[in-house]
Each structure stands twice: as structure tokens, then as C-alpha cells.
Design an enzyme around this catalytic site. Sequence first.
Site, short mmCIF file in Angstrom:
data_model
loop_
_atom_site.label_atom_id
_atom_site.label_comp_id
_atom_site.label_asym_id
_atom_site.label_seq_id
_atom_site.Cartn_x
_atom_site.Cartn_y
_atom_site.Cartn_z
N SER A 1 19.42 54.76 -29.75
CA SER A 1 20.85 54.36 -29.93
C SER A 1 21.41 54.29 -28.32
O SER A 1 22.36 53.68 -28.17
CB SER A 1 21.71 55.61 -30.74
OG SER A 1 21.53 56.77 -29.88
N LYS B 1 27.41 54.83 -40.33
CA LYS B 1 27.34 53.79 -39.19
C LYS B 1 27.74 52.50 -39.97
O LYS B 1 28.97 52.16 -40.26
CB LYS B 1 26.04 54.08 -38.59
CG LYS B 1 26.36 55.23 -37.64
CD LYS B 1 25.05 55.41 -36.89
CE LYS B 1 25.19 56.80 -36.05
NZ LYS B 1 24.02 57.50 -35.50
N HIS C 1 20.51 53.64 -36.69
CA HIS C 1 20.97 52.47 -36.09
C HIS C 1 20.41 51.18 -36.56
O HIS C 1 20.68 50.12 -36.46
CB HIS C 1 20.88 52.78 -34.61
CG HIS C 1 22.04 53.45 -34.19
ND1 HIS C 1 23.27 53.07 -33.83
CD2 HIS C 1 22.09 54.83 -33.84
CE1 HIS C 1 24.09 54.06 -33.49
NE2 HIS C 1 23.26 55.18 -33.45
C1 PLP Z 1 24.19 58.86 -35.46
C2 PLP Z 1 22.83 59.47 -35.83
C3 PLP Z 1 22.55 60.36 -36.84
C4 PLP Z 1 23.67 61.17 -37.35
O1 PLP Z 1 24.46 60.65 -38.22
P1 PLP Z 1 25.65 61.11 -39.06
O2 PLP Z 1 25.95 60.44 -40.42
O3 PLP Z 1 26.70 60.63 -37.85
O4 PLP Z 1 25.41 62.51 -38.94
C5 PLP Z 1 21.18 60.83 -36.98
N1 PLP Z 1 20.18 60.29 -36.18
C6 PLP Z 1 20.30 59.10 -35.38
C7 PLP Z 1 19.22 58.48 -35.04
C8 PLP Z 1 21.64 58.77 -35.10
O5 PLP Z 1 21.82 57.65 -34.37
#
Ligand code: PLP
Length: 395
Positions: A184, A243, A212
Site C-alpha cells: 500500500s 477499502k 488493496h
Molecule cells: C488496510 C489493510 C488491512 C486492514 O484492513 P481493515 O479492514 O481496515 O482492518 C490489512 N492488510 C492490509 C494489507 C491493508 O492494507
Amino acid sequence: MKHDDKLKFIDERLQQLKDDGVYRTLPVNYGPCDHVIDLNGKRTVNLSSNNYLGFANHPRVMKASQAAIEKYGVGAGSVRTIVGNQDLLEDLETLLAEFKEEEAVMAFQSGLNCNIGTIQAIVEKGDLIVSDALNHASIIDGVRLAKADKAVYKHCDMADLERILTERRDDYNQVLIITDGVFSMDGNLAPLPKIVELAEKFNCLTYVDDAHGSGVLGRSGRGTVDHFNLHGKIDFIIGTLSKAIGVIGGYVATKQNVKDWLLHRARPLLFSTALPPAATAATIESVKMLMESEAYTKQLWENAAYFKSAMRELGFDIGKSETPITPVMIGEEAKTMRFSKALLDKGVFVSGIVFPTVPKNTGRCRVMISAAHTKEDLDQAIQAFKEVGESLGVI
Ligand SMILES: *Cc1c(COP(=O)(O)O)cnc(C)c1O
């Protein structure tokens, strides 16, 4: 001793953050997470959300959520293993398994919960976890909680991964290779085909956190595994519903027996209340929309291509992204935060990301493109980047 004195060490730590120019206060968004937001009372183009497809306040998703409140109320009332397992959750898991083209899906309250619950449930003492150096913090925390031994390979470095497996594979029962699907901070992809090849050669399990990638890559956003056409080759595919899906929640797509096991051992399922029905119903609607049409993901990639090409033309270093995530490299920490602040003064919100989230002197203003952005939003952002970039000597 007064309370104030006892907590003085916190003041000293906070002062250090201020001296380093990385002290933060929270901006306040007075409305939905839209392409343009009311941030601290000012109209601001939002280039910092993970709401890739604009589903967070999509009318169809909101309507589904409202209908669920009418029928189910607002809380699940318990962990899933007692009475929190509302039929909506079962529906969501069935739908996600179909979407991801995997045997079974177990949903969690968030992506972070999913990583923390799943990793420690599948490996134990006598096993080894091999993790990419730049994996997400929630993976790192999940790995820390596991009783298995740990090894870290250099970011996306397959020779280093092979070296670790060559040296250590034989000392362990299970070996679990863990990687983000999309990283990310830079928007680059994990070399999944090579990881699968090494996993087969050394008889390892594979775990891809596609937070992502889901809703972004692959057919209709089916994710990085679909993008590389590796269905059936990854043992644990993690996705988030927070997301691109626009709501909240996380899940692992895997085999039915793994799901059955998680129900007995994944601690967030056993000790934390289930997702609320309004959220579950909203995610179901979002996933249905993705399955019905490629229009959302197509718009996202078109917007990203437009923005990236304009930024390259202006002379910005936008790193090695292969996705709509666009890191605009600035370098030094304080300068990165100054850049972000100057953009905000021009009505464009791009968060500055600095050490310790990324290595020292690789600070960046990370632009998160969404399908919801209009050409006018993107043009305003490009103009703001041009002006700030010139005044701070970045271009
Ligand atoms: C954002 C993210 C998470 C966390 O996800 P949430 O649903 O916001 O807790 C986990 N792993 C990765 C790679 C992320 O980018």
C-alpha cells in the site's frame, strides 16, 4: 506524586514528535467519505481514502444498509459462536466465496482482525512463518502473536526467499509464506507466480493479504490472485471489506476445513462481537455491484492513468506503482509534511506518509485515486501539485 507527574514521560515523547516535525492532529470530515469532502469546514478534494470505487456512500449500498437496520436492528448482540451469527453473515460468506472463486470464506470484523485471528490459528510451535519485509502492520502483529518461528525476506526479493527456504525448510513442519498482494505504500504487486513456484518446490503454504487488490485488480476486482490467474494455488487469500468494498470487515477465502478450524481457534471470532447487520448488508450489496459490472473498476483505472500521466509530465517521481495508488516521492520527513500541508491549503487532501511507516528519507504524499473522482477533481489536484512542487523545489 500527582497524576500529571506520573505521565510526564508521555509529554516528553510527544515533544519529540513535535521536534521531528511528525506530530499529528486529526482532521475532521463533516460528511460522507466522498470525492470532495467538508474537511475541517473547508471544501477539499479527497485524495486520501481507500474508497476506491465510491461505494462508501453509494445510494444502492446505503439503501441495503437501511433495509437491514429495519429488519435486524443495529447490533449483532454477541460473538458469532453464541448468537451473533445472523443469516446475513452466512449470505455474505457464500457470496464472497463465489466472487473470489474459492471453496469457502470466513468473515471477520476487519482486515486487521482477520490477519490477527487467522495467522495464529494456522501455525504453531514447530512451524515457520516467512514474511515479506514490507508486509502490512496487521500481518506483523498477527505474526507476532503466532507461536511459530519467524523469518523475514527482503521486500519482493525471490532470491532471498529461496535462500531462507533452502536453509531452513527441513527444520520445520509447516512453513507459511506471507505477503501483501499489493503493497500500500508504493502500489507495487507481490511476485505471486514466483512465490507459488517456490512454495510448490519447498512444500510451503501461501498467504496473500489482498486488502488493496480486492475490488481493484483482476476481473471485476476479484483481486491479485485472479490478476495472475493463480486460482487454487494460494491457500489463504485475505480481503478487506473496508477499502474498495467501502464498508467495514475482512475475510479469508480458503478451504472449508480451514474455515471449520478458524471457527474453533480464531480469537476475534471467539472473543469479539460479530459485524453489525447494517455493515454486513452493505458489503453484500457492494460485492453484488462488482459482480454485475466492470464499469466501477474500469473507471478507477482510467482515473489513475489520467492522473499518473499528468504527474509524470510535470516531472514528479511517482515511484513504481502498478495500481491506482500513486506515491508522489518527496524525501525528507518534515518537507513531506510541509508539502501535504501546502496542498491542503489549496483545498486538496493528500496525506504525507513518513518514517516509521516508510523508511527514513522516503517520505511521500500518497495519492489514492478513486472511481468517484471527476476530471475536475483530478485537474485541481494536478494544478495544486504543480504549484506546491515548484515552490518547494520538488520539480
Ligand atoms: C488496510 C489493510 C488491512 C486492514 O484492513 P481493515 O479492514 O481496515 O482492518 C490489512 N492488510 C492490509 C494489507 C491493508 O492494507
